[in-house]
Design an enzyme around this catalytic site. Structure first.
Site, PDB file in Angstrom:
ATOM      1  N   ARG A 228       0.847  -1.182   0.000  1.00 12.77           N
ATOM      2  CA  ARG A 228       0.000   0.000   0.000  1.00 12.77           C
ATOM      3  C   ARG A 228       0.891   1.244   0.000  1.00 12.77           C
ATOM      4  O   ARG A 228       1.951   1.260   0.636  1.00 12.77           O
ATOM      5  CB  ARG A 228      -0.898   0.045   1.241  1.00 12.77           C
ATOM      6  CG  ARG A 228      -2.064  -0.919   1.220  1.00 12.77           C
ATOM      7  CD  ARG A 228      -3.119  -0.564   0.173  1.00 12.77           C
ATOM      8  NE  ARG A 228      -4.271  -1.440   0.206  1.00 12.77           N
ATOM      9  CZ  ARG A 228      -4.478  -2.467  -0.635  1.00 12.77           C
ATOM     10  NH1 ARG A 228      -3.606  -2.737  -1.588  1.00 12.77           N
ATOM     11  NH2 ARG A 228      -5.572  -3.188  -0.547  1.00 12.77           N
ATOM     12  N   HIS A 276      -1.095  -0.426  -9.858  1.00 11.43           N
ATOM     13  CA  HIS A 276      -1.730  -1.301  -8.856  1.00 11.43           C
ATOM     14  C   HIS A 276      -2.196  -2.607  -9.506  1.00 11.43           C
ATOM     15  O   HIS A 276      -3.387  -2.960  -9.453  1.00 11.43           O
ATOM     16  CB  HIS A 276      -2.891  -0.578  -8.177  1.00 11.43           C
ATOM     17  CG  HIS A 276      -3.266  -1.194  -6.859  1.00 11.43           C
ATOM     18  ND1 HIS A 276      -3.613  -0.463  -5.754  1.00 11.43           N
ATOM     19  CD2 HIS A 276      -3.354  -2.492  -6.458  1.00 11.43           C
ATOM     20  CE1 HIS A 276      -3.895  -1.282  -4.754  1.00 11.43           C
ATOM     21  NE2 HIS A 276      -3.740  -2.515  -5.157  1.00 11.43           N
TER      22      HIS A 276
HETATM   23  C1  OXD Z   1      -5.913  -6.212  -2.844  1.00 10.40           C
HETATM   24  C2  OXD Z   1      -5.366  -5.312  -3.861  1.00 10.40           C
HETATM   25  O1  OXD Z   1      -5.931  -5.825  -1.666  1.00 10.40           O
HETATM   26  O2  OXD Z   1      -5.491  -5.613  -5.068  1.00 10.40           O
HETATM   27  O3  OXD Z   1      -6.321  -7.315  -3.190  1.00 10.40           O
HETATM   28  O4  OXD Z   1      -4.791  -4.286  -3.531  1.00 10.40           O
END
Ligand code: OXD
Length: 313
Positions: A228, A276
């Site tokens: 993240r 992402h």
């Molecule tokens: C998840 C993501 O948490 O794709 O699956 O970030």
């Protein structure tokens, strides 16, 4: 099988018809609904969702449980419309661990096999072979050793890298030097050539990769962040890259997504940005895991991925 009176409400940003078809095929006894349809009043229902719109849960009666169609539940838990009494169940692998291992490996190869430096040399029209660093001389540290991080660590270890892993609670993985607790992290960072972050975002990990910790990485270390964005201080990262302390970064996640147009990261010569996608949700395996868990939940059996809200994952 249920008695046919149970509903599953689906709320997904894309591919709604496909998700609905897969759930209907995997669980013909469930009444599958797609948001904005609502379950009949008084009818018990579950929710399966990713990134539901703001206020979504305020518009529903209380579900029996919410299935996250992703591994990370940080955004779901931070919402103010999801009652604390509702169990949240996340995906624990569902094909994501392997994808994450592939992504991590691509970052490791970038730095270990000098692909970053050869890219720069190519741009300058330079033919200059560089010394090779063997896998077993390359110290890789994986932050996060859960279902996903464990696969990342064992995959890299099987390829001969010198792998250490760090987790909050501590775990043992054959072939991986495992450490836990914040007190051990600084020393581990100082012995890391390539750092891979796959930690969940929790109160304890937000801001973990701050200026001080990034500075503890040895000169020429590389970073892969596939967890993240809120765990990494990007200003500190850019300063350390510009100062020549860190070698490069492969970043898949950002505090603000999509990465804003004016972010310095887009054009930074030592940074590679992906949108992402390190480990995306695969509908087939995810539906199978949700349906298996739903049946176990109905039967009062242990479900995989039941979130402990205090821990945050
Ligand atoms: C998840 C993501 O948490 O794709 O699956 O970030």
């Amino acid at each position: 099988m249920t008695d046919g009176n149970l509903s599953l409400l689906l709320c997904v940003p894309d591919d709604g018809d496909r998700w609905r078809r897969l759930f209907s095929e995997a669980a013909p006894d469930l009444h599958i609904l797609s948001w904005p349809a609502l379950p009949e009043p008084g009818r018990a229902f579950y929710v399966a969702t990713w990134a539901p719109p703001e206020g979504f849960f305020h518009r529903l009666p209380e579900p029996k449980a919410v299935f996250s169609l992703g591994a990370g539940v940080d955004r779901l838990l931070r919402r103010d419309d999801l009652p604390a009494s509702v169990p949240v169940i996340r995906l624990t692998d569902a094909g994501m661990a392997r994808q994450m291992a592939e992504y991590a490996l691509s970052g490791v190869l970038r730095f270990q096999r000098n692909l970053d430096l050869y890219e720069a040399q190519q741009a300058a029209g330079l033919w200059r072979p560089l010394p090779v660093r063997a896998a077993d001389e390359t110290r890789v540290t994986v932050l996060g050793l859960g279902r996903i991080g464990g696969v990342v660590a064992t995959t890299l270890s099987a390829l001969g890298y010198k792998v250490s892993g760090w987790s909050r609670g501590g775990t043992d993985i054959p072939g991986v030097v495992c450490r836990s607790g914040l007190a051990s992290l600084d020393a581990l960072l100082a012995q890391t050539d390539i750092l891979i972050n796959v930690l969940p975002s929790t109160d304890e990990t937000r801001g973990l990769l701050n200026r001080d910790r990034l500075s503890r990485l040895p000169a020429e270390a590389g970073l892969v962040n596939a967890a993240r964005g809120d765990q990494l201080d990007c200003d500190a990262l850019v300063d350390l890259l510009d100062a020549g302390h860190l070698r490069g970064a492969v970043l898949d996640v950002f505090a603000e997504e999509p990465l804003p147009d004016d972010s310095a990261l887009w054009a930074h010569p030592k940074v590679r940005v992906t949108p992402h996608v390190a480990a995306v949700t695969l509908p087939g395996p995810s539906v199978r895991q949700v349906v298996r868990n739903l049946r176990r939940f109905e039967a009062n059996q242990t479900v995989e991925g039941l979130v402990d809200r205090r821990r945050g994952y």
